[in-house]
Design a protein around this motif. Structure first.
Motif, short mmCIF file in Angstrom:
data_model
loop_
_atom_site.label_atom_id
_atom_site.label_comp_id
_atom_site.label_asym_id
_atom_site.label_seq_id
_atom_site.Cartn_x
_atom_site.Cartn_y
_atom_site.Cartn_z
N PHE A 58 0.84 -1.20 0.00
CA PHE A 58 0.00 0.00 0.00
C PHE A 58 0.88 1.25 0.00
CE2 PHE A 58 -3.53 -2.45 2.32
CZ PHE A 58 -4.22 -2.67 1.14
N ILE A 59 1.88 1.26 0.85
CA ILE A 59 2.77 2.43 0.95
C ILE A 59 3.53 2.65 -0.36
CG2 ILE A 59 4.83 3.34 2.10
CD1 ILE A 59 3.73 1.89 4.67
N LEU A 60 4.15 1.58 -0.87
CA LEU A 60 4.91 1.70 -2.11
C LEU A 60 4.01 2.05 -3.29
CD1 LEU A 60 7.46 -1.24 -1.77
CD2 LEU A 60 7.88 1.21 -1.48
N GLY A 61 2.83 1.43 -3.36
CA GLY A 61 1.89 1.74 -4.43
C GLY A 61 1.44 3.18 -4.40
N THR A 62 1.23 3.69 -3.20
CA THR A 62 0.82 5.09 -3.04
C THR A 62 1.94 6.03 -3.49
OG1 THR A 62 -0.65 4.53 -1.23
CG2 THR A 62 0.03 6.83 -1.40
N VAL A 63 3.15 5.77 -3.04
CA VAL A 63 4.29 6.62 -3.39
C VAL A 63 4.53 6.60 -4.90
CG1 VAL A 63 6.80 6.87 -3.16
CG2 VAL A 63 5.39 6.46 -1.14
#
Length: 80
Positions: A58-63
């Motif tokens: 989720f974090i990497l996808g958002t960034v």
């Protein structure tokens, strides 16, 4: 650093795709009836490992998605 328009769209799509896939996976993980995620109602190591993977994704996808979106918006501003 300037991103090309196709690369920017790819990154934005990757971010969106990452959210779709991992939200679906997380929902399925909590509905799991096979006993992998929960053992007599208690969370298992399988659940915690996969929740950690989902959170990182989720974090990497958002960034990555934000970088792509900024690239798309930046390329539109320079074209006008």
């Amino acid at each position: 650093m300037k991103l090309t328009r196709p690369v920017s769209w790819f990154l934005a799509a990757f971010g969106a795709w990452s959210w779709v896939i991992w939200v679906t996976f997380t929902n399925n993980l909590f509905k799991d009836a096979s006993g992998l995620a929960f053992d007599n109602g208690k969370p298992t190591a399988y659940l915690w490992v996969h929740l950690t993977l989902a959170a990182v994704s989720f974090i990497l996808g958002t960034v990555i998605g934000v970088i792509g979106l900024r690239g798309v918006l930046g390329s539109r501003r320079t074209k006008e």
